[in-house]
Write an enzyme that holds these catalytic residues in place. Structure first.
Site, PDB file in Angstrom:
ATOM      1  N   LYS A 178      20.995  36.094  -4.699  1.00 22.54           N
ATOM      2  CA  LYS A 178      21.799  37.014  -5.501  1.00 22.54           C
ATOM      3  C   LYS A 178      22.018  36.391  -6.887  1.00 22.54           C
ATOM      4  CE  LYS A 178      25.929  37.596  -6.550  1.00 22.54           C
ATOM      5  NZ  LYS A 178      25.719  38.014  -7.945  1.00 22.54           N
ATOM      6  N   GLY A 231      27.644  27.732 -10.026  1.00 18.95           N
ATOM      7  CA  GLY A 231      28.586  28.596 -10.733  1.00 18.95           C
ATOM      8  C   GLY A 231      29.885  27.852 -10.960  1.00 18.95           C
ATOM      9  N   SER A 232      30.971  28.598 -11.040  1.00 16.53           N
ATOM     10  CA  SER A 232      32.243  27.965 -11.409  1.00 16.53           C
ATOM     11  C   SER A 232      32.927  27.329 -10.194  1.00 16.53           C
ATOM     12  CB  SER A 232      33.164  29.004 -12.038  1.00 16.53           C
ATOM     13  OG  SER A 232      33.484  29.975 -11.070  1.00 16.53           O
ATOM     14  N   THR A 235      34.910  29.899  -8.041  1.00 16.64           N
ATOM     15  CA  THR A 235      34.098  30.677  -7.087  1.00 16.64           C
ATOM     16  C   THR A 235      33.688  29.793  -5.908  1.00 16.64           C
ATOM     17  OG1 THR A 235      33.281  32.023  -8.901  1.00 16.64           O
ATOM     18  CG2 THR A 235      32.046  32.151  -6.861  1.00 16.64           C
ATOM     19  N   ALA A 236      33.407  28.520  -6.189  1.00 16.16           N
ATOM     20  CA  ALA A 236      33.014  27.603  -5.106  1.00 16.16           C
ATOM     21  C   ALA A 236      34.140  27.459  -4.079  1.00 16.16           C
ATOM     22  CB  ALA A 236      32.664  26.240  -5.680  1.00 16.16           C
ATOM     23  N   CYS A 287      26.058  23.900 -18.162  1.00 13.65           N
ATOM     24  CA  CYS A 287      27.058  23.097 -17.446  1.00 13.65           C
ATOM     25  C   CYS A 287      27.061  21.656 -17.927  1.00 13.65           C
ATOM     26  CB  CYS A 287      26.776  23.155 -15.958  1.00 13.65           C
ATOM     27  SG  CYS A 287      25.077  22.669 -15.567  1.00 13.65           S
TER      28      CYS A 287
HETATM   29  P1  NAD Z   1      30.629  32.356 -11.416  1.00 14.69           P
HETATM   30  O1  NAD Z   1      31.168  31.376 -10.440  1.00 14.69           O
HETATM   31  O2  NAD Z   1      31.529  33.388 -11.954  1.00 14.69           O
HETATM   32  O3  NAD Z   1      29.389  33.149 -10.792  1.00 14.69           O
HETATM   33  C1  NAD Z   1      28.262  32.487 -10.262  1.00 14.69           C
HETATM   34  C2  NAD Z   1      27.611  33.382  -9.224  1.00 14.69           C
HETATM   35  O4  NAD Z   1      28.521  33.540  -8.132  1.00 14.69           O
HETATM   36  C3  NAD Z   1      27.301  34.787  -9.714  1.00 14.69           C
HETATM   37  O5  NAD Z   1      26.106  35.230  -9.136  1.00 14.69           O
HETATM   38  C4  NAD Z   1      28.479  35.596  -9.182  1.00 14.69           C
HETATM   39  O6  NAD Z   1      28.207  36.952  -9.009  1.00 14.69           O
HETATM   40  C5  NAD Z   1      28.709  34.910  -7.850  1.00 14.69           C
HETATM   41  N1  NAD Z   1      30.051  35.074  -7.302  1.00 14.69           N
HETATM   42  C6  NAD Z   1      31.216  35.320  -7.960  1.00 14.69           C
HETATM   43  N2  NAD Z   1      32.232  35.449  -7.082  1.00 14.69           N
HETATM   44  C7  NAD Z   1      31.705  35.264  -5.840  1.00 14.69           C
HETATM   45  C8  NAD Z   1      32.248  35.274  -4.531  1.00 14.69           C
HETATM   46  N3  NAD Z   1      33.539  35.497  -4.316  1.00 14.69           N
HETATM   47  N4  NAD Z   1      31.413  35.040  -3.493  1.00 14.69           N
HETATM   48  C9  NAD Z   1      30.105  34.799  -3.685  1.00 14.69           C
HETATM   49  N5  NAD Z   1      29.530  34.801  -4.913  1.00 14.69           N
HETATM   50  C10 NAD Z   1      30.318  35.023  -5.973  1.00 14.69           C
HETATM   51  O7  NAD Z   1      29.960  31.476 -12.559  1.00 14.69           O
HETATM   52  P2  NAD Z   1      29.294  32.020 -13.903  1.00 14.69           P
HETATM   53  O8  NAD Z   1      30.396  32.441 -14.805  1.00 14.69           O
HETATM   54  O9  NAD Z   1      28.199  32.966 -13.569  1.00 14.69           O
HETATM   55  O10 NAD Z   1      28.599  30.690 -14.455  1.00 14.69           O
HETATM   56  C11 NAD Z   1      29.221  29.761 -15.247  1.00 14.69           C
HETATM   57  C12 NAD Z   1      29.683  28.585 -14.434  1.00 14.69           C
HETATM   58  O11 NAD Z   1      28.573  28.000 -13.748  1.00 14.69           O
HETATM   59  C13 NAD Z   1      30.249  27.472 -15.278  1.00 14.69           C
HETATM   60  O12 NAD Z   1      31.389  26.948 -14.652  1.00 14.69           O
HETATM   61  C14 NAD Z   1      29.142  26.439 -15.302  1.00 14.69           C
HETATM   62  O13 NAD Z   1      29.541  25.113 -15.551  1.00 14.69           O
HETATM   63  C15 NAD Z   1      28.578  26.592 -13.941  1.00 14.69           C
HETATM   64  N6  NAD Z   1      27.221  26.045 -13.876  1.00 14.69           N
HETATM   65  C16 NAD Z   1      27.002  24.887 -13.181  1.00 14.69           C
HETATM   66  C17 NAD Z   1      25.725  24.337 -13.139  1.00 14.69           C
HETATM   67  C18 NAD Z   1      25.438  23.075 -12.370  1.00 14.69           C
HETATM   68  O14 NAD Z   1      24.273  22.832 -12.069  1.00 14.69           O
HETATM   69  N7  NAD Z   1      26.421  22.256 -12.044  1.00 14.69           N
HETATM   70  C19 NAD Z   1      24.686  24.966 -13.815  1.00 14.69           C
HETATM   71  C20 NAD Z   1      24.958  26.132 -14.520  1.00 14.69           C
HETATM   72  C21 NAD Z   1      26.225  26.678 -14.538  1.00 14.69           C
END
Ligand code: NAD
Length: 487
Positions: A178, A231-232, A235-236, A287
């Protein structure tokens, strides 16, 4: 919202077929502010169909030899590379990043992800030990886990999605992925190439939609034993909670608040251009971007003067203009959030030396409604300030002075994150000492973003759990078994 031009309408990719969805989400072109695409708003039903198809494909795919899978991955890499320009154009339009960045970083890396794992899957060995006195030998064997759930963010769309799909399928898993609902186009384009590459139906399924609907349905699906998420941190936490009842295997690649530490013996001719890139590349939406720059007091004024003068030269504007350095931020909401950090810093008494609120931004006529912002440098910010503690994820960087090595290590570590750090010094003893003590999964000295995919990638503290890379991804995407033979 009225749609003037014909919109691009995406479909889910399930069991080797494009499948329409009953409802859709608008997707914006960040450089114009126009809706230009409609993305399926998938939920439980679509995820269920995708998992079913991935499960059905698993026995055949997992029984192929690594060499057969490797050849298919290489073919897919060739096909994406053949269409590199179309992919780069699409990524730039969908994400707001410059065409130059998409052309030289995102899409070449997506191609390389497939080539890299196509190769690395051929070279793993397992362990073997002997217990002569017991007449036994032990060995380990590894097998794919099953259906892998892959969830990726919007900042490096195809780059990060393929960083998950490639190792997952190379190891013999089938996947339901996704992508971010804000940047789904290049994933959809890739689906069109899967059959030609020889990827059997059902091995790669892509379900588009929001995190709360499609993402959560995947996280909570009982037949998906493994989730790789980038992701963030927020969300994790949600994914960890939601997947806990199923004891899923999780890989979490999260946010950062990455320091650059610049000692007074640093080579500034190398350090300044690299630190500008590490602060502002991809609009600061990586990131690994630097957002806290610690400069030793003896060179602080000189560094700041030269750094700000160079930051002012970064051209902001139409991402498809090859002379532009900074494209559009992902969304209006994100732009407002990034701007709000600059306002907060000002309210706290920090000095904004260039960029937001200080310099004026002239945009081409077609981009007036785009989500643009100038590279912004803030000085005299307190370590406790939200600008020094929270991930801003935009073209904003803070510069502060330090005196001693001991002090800067403590200050660099004084955030909840621990993803990456850079150290600039010509004293080799010092770079080793400092690198050892920094709380970061990656430390670059006298460079930034130089990656060998063989080695582990990932963060400490709130920046993540687990590592990805040749050996690490292999271990994550396979289940190990210890077998004892008595002879
Ligand atoms: P996000 O956490 O908002 O979303 C990431 C993904 O998770 C998206 O596909 C989103 O739809 C999905 N998501 C959101 N809520 C969810 C839920 N409740 N259950 C399952 N999936 C869900 O992050 P973003 O705003 O898309 O990306 C930016 C963030 O990602 C920043 O914090 C950045 O630092 C981080 N990031 C980390 C790395 C790394 O390798 N460490 C790389 C790139 C980005």
């Amino acid at each position: 919202m009225a749609h003037s031009k014909a919109l691009l309408v995406l479909e889910n990719f399930i069991g080797g077929k494009f499948v329409p969805c009953s409802s859709y989400i608008d997707s914006y072109n960040p450089s114009t502010g126009d809706v230009y695409c409609r993305v399926p708003d998938s939920g439980k039903e679509e995820v269920e169909a995708a998992v079913k198809s991935a499960k059905a494909a698993f026995p055949i795919w997992s029984s192929k030899s690594p060499l057969e899978r490797s050849q298919i991955l290489n073919k897919l890499a060739d096909l994406i590379e053949h269409d590199l320009e179309a992919f780069a154009q699409a990524e730039s339009k969908d994400q707001g990043k410059t065409i130059t960045f998409a052309r030289t970083v995102d899409i070449p890396r997506a191609v390389y992800n497939f080539r890299f794992f196509a190769s690395s899957i051929l070279h793993h060995t397992t362990e073997c030990t002997e217990m002569a006195t017991m007449g036994c030998m032990h060995y380990t064997s590894r097998a794919p886990v099953g259906v892998a759930g892959l969830i990726s963010p919007w900042n490096l769309p195809l780059y990060l999605l393929t960083w998950k799909i490639a190792p997952a399928i190379a190891c013999g898993n089938t996947v339901v992925a996704k992508p971010s609902e804000m940047t789904s186009v290049t994933a959809w384009m890739m689906c069109k190439l899967l059959e030609k590459a020889g990827v059997p139906h059902g091995v790669v399924n892509i379900v588009f939609g929001t995190g709360t609907k499609a993402g959560e349905a995947l996280t909570c699906h009982p037949d998906v034993p493994l989730i790789s998420f980038t992701g963030s941190t927020l969300t994790a936490q949600r994914i960890t909670e939601k997947s806990a009842p199923y004891c899923k295997r999780l890989s979490l690649e999260l946010g950062g608040k990455n320091p650059a530490i610049i000692f007074d013996d640093a080579d500034l001719t190398q350090c300044i251009p690299t630190t500008l890139r590490s602060s502002f590349a991809n609009q600061g939406e990586i990131c690994l971007c630097t957002s806290r720059i610690f400069v030793q007091r003896g060179i602080y004024s000189e560094f700041l003067k030269r750094f700000v003068a160079e930051a002012k030269k970064w051209k902001v504007g139409n991402p498809s203009d090859p002379t532009v350095d900074v494209g559009a931020l992902i969304s209006k909401e994100h732009l407002e959030k990034v701007r709000s950090y600059v306002k907060k810093a000002q309210a706290e008494g920090a000095r904004v030396l260039c960029g937001e609120g200080v310099d004026s931004l002239a945009l081409p006529t077609g981009n007036q409604k785009g989500y643009f912002m100038l590279p912004t440098v803030i000085a005299e910010v307190k370590d406790e300030s939200c600008c020094m503690q929270e991930e801003i994820f935009g073209p904003v960087t803070c510069v502060v002075a330090f005196d001693t090595e001991e002090e800067v290590i403590e200050r660099a570590n004084s955030v909840k994150y621990g993803l990456a750090a850079t150290v600039w010094s010509s004293n080799v003893g010092r770079v080793h000492r400092v690198a050892q003590r920094l709380q970061a999964g990656l430390v670059w000295t006298n460079c930034w973003l130089v990656r060998d995919l063989n080695l582990p990638f990932g963060g400490m503290k709130a920046s993540g759990i687990g590592r990805e890379g040749a050996k690490d991804s292999y271990e994550f995407f396979t289940e190990v078994k210890t077998i004892t033979i008595k002879h």
